[in-house]
Design an enzyme around this catalytic site. Structure first.
Site, short mmCIF file in Angstrom:
data_model
loop_
_atom_site.label_atom_id
_atom_site.label_comp_id
_atom_site.label_asym_id
_atom_site.label_seq_id
_atom_site.Cartn_x
_atom_site.Cartn_y
_atom_site.Cartn_z
CB ALA A 113 -0.92 0.00 1.22
CG LEU B 131 -1.80 5.97 2.20
CD1 LEU B 131 -3.25 6.09 2.66
CD2 LEU B 131 -1.09 7.31 2.34
CB SER B 132 2.03 0.29 3.97
OG SER B 132 2.85 -0.54 4.76
N PRO B 133 3.64 2.40 6.21
CG PRO B 133 3.54 2.46 8.55
CD PRO B 133 2.67 2.44 7.33
CB SER C 273 4.95 -0.62 1.93
OG SER C 273 3.94 -1.60 2.08
#
EC number: 5.99.1.4
Length: 200
Positions: free
Chosen positions: A9, A11-13, A15
């Protein structure tokens, strides 16, 4: 079929904290990557997860500590409270899907540039100028931000359904051809070792 299906995603930290290690591992093993951006909040809702803001305070506090620790380990610049989070992840995801179809630039670099923009540069990755800058920086035509929006929306939705069907419940999530699943950037070493066994 790709050697690694990568569900993530923008928005995923976590990731973001994966950096470009997936790409390095894939290159090491001659493996291909299928990039599959997903709506992480919808995924949580479909698989028994809870959005970060709705979690118990003890989980919120632990997440804050763990993110800072993991950022220090990676050496990546990191802002625990970015100015534009959460924001609408769909536009950046659509741009990635258009870039995959275009094929002229570096998709891995593009994905990381969106994540870095959010978690290190305090940029709103839903904004058109940010999307265009990320596309250009990864070797794509910035005009891709305006193309294939219907296909982007359909693929984004299909990625979510595929993720649910294949046992994905968070991001980043990596699935190999033999259906071995690895959740989290802290499992990349395990993914690396597994790919080595497939070649042995």
């Amino acid at each position: 079929m790709a050697d690694i299906d990568y569900f993530f995603a923008t928005l995923s930290p976590y990731s973001y904290l994966a950096g470009l290690r997936l790409e390095e591992i894939a290159a090491k093993h001659g493996a291909t990557i299928a990039y599959k951006p997903v709506d992480i909040i919808a995924l949580f809702g479909r698989t028994g997860g809870v959005p970060p803001k709705d979690r118990h305070p003890s989980r919120i506090e632990y997440r804050a500590q763990e993110l800072v620790r993991q950022a220090k380990k990676t050496g990546l610049p990191f802002n625990l409270q970015p100015a534009h989070w959460p924001t609408n992840a769909a536009p950046s995801s659509y741009a990635i899907i258009a870039a995959i179809q275009d094929g002229s630039g570096d998709v891995g670099k593009l994905c990381h540039s969106f994540l870095r923009a959010c978690w290190a540069e305090d940029k709103d990755i839903a904004q058109d100028d940010v999307i265009r800058d990320c596309l250009a920086g990864a070797g794509f035509d910035p005009a891709l931000a305006d193309s294939g929006l219907l296909v982007g929306a359909e693929t984004y939705a299909a990625n979510l359904e595929e993720a649910v069907d294949r046992g994905v419940f968070g991001a980043p999530f990596y699935i190999t051809q033999d259906d071995q699943r690895f959740w989290g950037q802290d499992r990349l070493d395990d993914l690396d070792e597994h790919l080595a066994t497939l070649k042995a």
